[in-house]
Write a protein that holds these residues in place. Structure first.
Motif, PDB file in Angstrom:
ATOM      1  N   ARG A 156       0.850  -1.186   0.000  1.00 51.79           N
ATOM      2  CA  ARG A 156       0.000   0.000   0.000  1.00 51.79           C
ATOM      3  C   ARG A 156       0.887   1.238   0.000  1.00 51.79           C
ATOM      4  NH1 ARG A 156      -5.319   1.192   2.062  1.00 51.79           N
ATOM      5  NH2 ARG A 156      -5.502   3.364   2.718  1.00 51.79           N
ATOM      6  N   THR A 177       0.564   5.471  -0.223  1.00 51.31           N
ATOM      7  CA  THR A 177      -0.300   6.644  -0.212  1.00 51.31           C
ATOM      8  C   THR A 177       0.556   7.891  -0.092  1.00 51.31           C
ATOM      9  OG1 THR A 177      -0.574   6.537   2.203  1.00 51.31           O
ATOM     10  CG2 THR A 177      -2.205   5.388   0.849  1.00 51.31           C
ATOM     11  N   HIS A 190      -2.326  -1.402  -3.570  1.00 52.51           N
ATOM     12  CA  HIS A 190      -3.026  -0.128  -3.381  1.00 52.51           C
ATOM     13  C   HIS A 190      -2.067   1.007  -3.704  1.00 52.51           C
ATOM     14  CE1 HIS A 190      -6.167   2.366  -1.234  1.00 52.51           C
ATOM     15  NE2 HIS A 190      -5.162   3.226  -1.350  1.00 52.51           N
ATOM     16  N   ASP A 192      -2.202   5.085  -4.206  1.00 52.47           N
ATOM     17  CA  ASP A 192      -3.009   6.295  -4.074  1.00 52.47           C
ATOM     18  C   ASP A 192      -2.072   7.460  -3.754  1.00 52.47           C
ATOM     19  OD1 ASP A 192      -4.974   8.147  -3.813  1.00 52.47           O
ATOM     20  OD2 ASP A 192      -5.756   7.400  -1.909  1.00 52.47           O
ATOM     21  N   ASN A 243      -1.778  10.364  -6.078  1.00 52.39           N
ATOM     22  CA  ASN A 243      -2.102  11.550  -6.886  1.00 52.39           C
ATOM     23  C   ASN A 243      -1.033  11.840  -7.942  1.00 52.39           C
ATOM     24  OD1 ASN A 243      -4.601  12.385  -5.553  1.00 52.39           O
ATOM     25  ND2 ASN A 243      -3.298  12.826  -3.803  1.00 52.39           N
ATOM     26  N   PHE A 282      -6.225  -1.205  -6.191  1.00 55.14           N
ATOM     27  CA  PHE A 282      -6.646   0.202  -6.183  1.00 55.14           C
ATOM     28  C   PHE A 282      -5.614   0.991  -6.978  1.00 55.14           C
ATOM     29  CE2 PHE A 282      -7.122   4.487  -4.614  1.00 55.14           C
ATOM     30  CZ  PHE A 282      -8.472   4.624  -4.328  1.00 55.14           C
ATOM     31  N   ASP A 290      -5.439   4.397  -7.970  1.00 54.38           N
ATOM     32  CA  ASP A 290      -5.485   5.858  -7.863  1.00 54.38           C
ATOM     33  C   ASP A 290      -6.486   6.502  -8.819  1.00 54.38           C
ATOM     34  OD1 ASP A 290      -4.913   8.354  -7.017  1.00 54.38           O
ATOM     35  OD2 ASP A 290      -2.825   8.363  -7.611  1.00 54.38           O
ATOM     36  N   TRP A 326      -8.261   8.980  -8.439  1.00 51.60           N
ATOM     37  CA  TRP A 326      -8.257  10.435  -8.330  1.00 51.60           C
ATOM     38  C   TRP A 326      -6.950  11.053  -8.828  1.00 51.60           C
ATOM     39  CZ3 TRP A 326     -10.351   7.344  -4.438  1.00 51.60           C
ATOM     40  CH2 TRP A 326     -11.735   7.453  -4.293  1.00 51.60           C
ATOM     41  N   GLY A 327      -6.075  10.250  -9.385  1.00 51.67           N
ATOM     42  CA  GLY A 327      -4.847  10.772  -9.950  1.00 51.67           C
ATOM     43  C   GLY A 327      -5.085  11.415 -11.308  1.00 51.67           C
ATOM     44  N   GLY A 369     -10.388   2.179 -10.071  1.00 49.15           N
ATOM     45  CA  GLY A 369      -9.532   2.852 -11.030  1.00 49.15           C
ATOM     46  C   GLY A 369     -10.390   3.698 -11.949  1.00 49.15           C
TER      47      GLY A 369
END
Length: 557
Positions: free
Chosen positions: A353, A355, A388, A390, A392, A416, A418, A420-421, A451
């Motif tokens: 993961r 982030t 994962h 995430d 951006n 996952f 990203d 929202w990237g 995604g």
């Protein structure tokens, strides 16, 4: 009374159910006074977890309780002396002070026994005190009434203890040892900047052989760092250690020698390449570490930390990037994956993961985009169940990478990517719903994925099923992108792959797009119902046709 209530397991389940009702505390208190059969089980549920010392102090009777009732303007903080003054009083003096401020008598021996009886049931104490109310006491100053009686721990069976959010002050030192009982397993300390625990507190902490989990929170400072160094040096029995204070390499070397450490969560300060050391200096570092959570300023700091030693037993690795100031994140991410292949076991690692707290995504830039070649080193971890990402960042991934990942991670349950990237502006260069096919075919345990999947599906003839008979039984909801090419085709495609799909979440902010995806969700449920009815009909048909078919075969023979 019915005989079933004589079973402690049954009545205990009832008490724990009652506890979380609106008037659960009053109901449990009434049960304790009903009969002796109910008393201990109800008391255990009533007192198991506390966030204040006031209920326990009320067991002392009129010495404290009547004063609160007699004058609503009198607060507990006005009744007793401040905790920073306790060192100037002997126990007898404190009792006399209490008598003068509260009532004309001291708590009786029977009242102390009642308080001690209830204290035996307390296993968790997490203080919820508002730091603006008191400056020098762990809770309301009724604590002094308890402190004045004896020298044994307040809660002999306490298993979890959390210091108030405001942190430790000098006036708290005489009190902290009264919470450290022999059965304490988990403790959380909030240490202000440059605060150092005294040796008395350290000695008490380190004599608790049952202590398995320790969490330290606060700000960096010489005093707090020295206390942490002393704690982890002597806490050889720890199984979990969490620290939100940035540590240095000296602390990491000590942590690496703990033979029972299973979970580790630390923050590392920015490291300078010239002063960086590449080894923790011990033969078998982190021998049983299974979960590693690392917070660093950027990916370069993560590379520095991972180079220190191999993490051969780590099954879950979580990386938090706090600044993300590197201009070439793809190159560092690829280097991270390559280094992880060297330092982590390809069989042990099951979850990764990453982030970032850098804020909103940057404008899409093809020179800074994460591509399949960037993430390809992570495909070496064959038992990966969670991936994962995430951060951006900018991405340029295609369906071919998802197919490659699905074949490399047959145990995958969660992915996952990203959503929202920043993704390519031309939607034909983004991921599509077609990449669900390899995930369903090669990852039978898949449960969730997210995604920027655009709503277009591959062409499927009327005589074949989209998933070729493969179904993702555990998927309940999915994240998708913006567009929907054909509502009927998309719904038919998804209903065949996900027979238990309940929700489709669109990342678009446009109302018309949300409406189209809601229509897809509605039709998916309708098609799923039709498919289930068809399966039941075919099953029934095969069951009835089976005997006749066997008889015809026998006649032929």
């Amino acid at each position: 009374m019915h005989q079933i209530f004589r079973l402690d397991e049954i009545f205990e389940a009832i008490c724990w159910f009652v506890k979380y009702e609106s008037d659960g505390g009053k109901t449990l208190a009434a049960l304790t006074r009903t009969c002796r059969t109910f008393e201990n089980v109800a008391l255990a549920a009533l007192w198991e977890s506390q966030d204040s010392l006031v209920p326990l102090a009320r067991c002392l009777g009129a010495a404290i309780q009547e004063t609160w009732k007699s004058n609503e303007n009198i607060k507990p903080t006005n009744i007793l002396v401040r905790s920073d003054m306790i060192s100037t009083f002997r126990s007898e003096s404190v009792n006399l002070y209490l008598a003068a401020q509260c009532t004309e008598r001291l708590p009786t021996l029977s009242e102390w026994k009642r308080e001690h009886k209830h204290a035996l049931f307390i296993k968790t104490f997490v203080s919820s005190q508002n730091p603006s109310i008191l400056d020098h006491s762990i809770d309301t100053t009724v604590f002094i009434a308890l402190f004045a009686h004896g020298s044994m721990p307040f809660f002999p069976n306490l298993q979890e203890f959390q210091w108030p959010l405001r942190g430790i002050s000098d006036g708290d030192i005489p009190f902290i040892t009264r919470f450290l009982g022999p059965k304490l397993e988990k403790i959380t300390l909030n240490m202000p900047n440059n605060y150092k625990l005294d040796m008395l507190t350290l000695d008490h902490l380190l004599t608790i052989h049952a202590l398995k989990e320790m969490s330290l929170k606060g700000e960096a400072g010489l005093g707090s760092l020295l206390s942490i160094r002393e704690l982890i040096t002597r806490s050889v029995q720890l199984r979990a250690f969490t620290c939100t204070i940035p540590l240095d390499l000296t602390h990491v070397r000590i942590l690496a020698t703990l033979r029972s450490l299973h979970r580790l969560s630390v923050i590392m300060p920015p490291m300078v390449d010239e002063s960086f050391e590449t080894s923790v200096g011990c033969d078998d570092p982190f021998p049983v570490l299974q979960t590693l959570t690392l917070a660093v300023s950027n990916l370069a700091g993560a590379l520095h930390f991972i180079q220190l030693c191999p993490f051969t037993h780590v099954a879950q690795f979580e990386l938090e990037i706090q600044e993300n100031s590197l201009p070439d994140s793809p190159r560092y991410l690829e280097a991270l994956g390559t280094l992880m292949v060297k330092q982590f076991s390809s069989k042990a690692l099951q979850a990764f993961r990453l982030t970032s707290e850098c804020g909103s995504g940057l404008p899409w830039d093809t020179t800074k985009a994460i591509r399949a070649s960037t993430l390809r080193p992570f495909l070496s971890f064959r038992n990966l169940a969670m991936f994962h990402l995430d951060a951006n960042w900018c991405y340029d991934l295609h369906n071919s990478f998802i197919e490659e990942a699905a074949k490399a991670w047959p145990s995958l349950r969660y992915i996952f990517l990203d959503p929202w990237g920043s993704w390519p502006v031309p939607r034909d260069r983004r991921l599509t719903l077609a990449c669900f096919l390899p995930l369903v075919q090669h990852c039978p345990r898949i449960r969730n994925f997210a995604g920027l999947f655009e709503g277009c599906v591959p062409y499927i003839s009327d005589t074949t099923r989209p998933g070729n008979g493969h179904e993702a039984e555990f998927v309940r909801d999915i994240f998708v992108g913006h567009s929907v090419s054909d509502i009927e085709a998309v719904a038919l495609f998804l209903s065949d792959l996900f027979p238990h799909l309940e929700q489709i979440r669109s990342l678009s902010e446009a109302d018309d797009t949300h409406a189209r995806w809601e229509e897809v969700t509605k039709k998916v449920k309708e098609y799923t119902l039709v498919r289930s009815q068809m399966k039941a009909w075919y099953k029934e048909k095969d069951a009835t046709a089976g005997p006749k078919k066997r008889e015809s075969q026998a006649d032929t023979v």
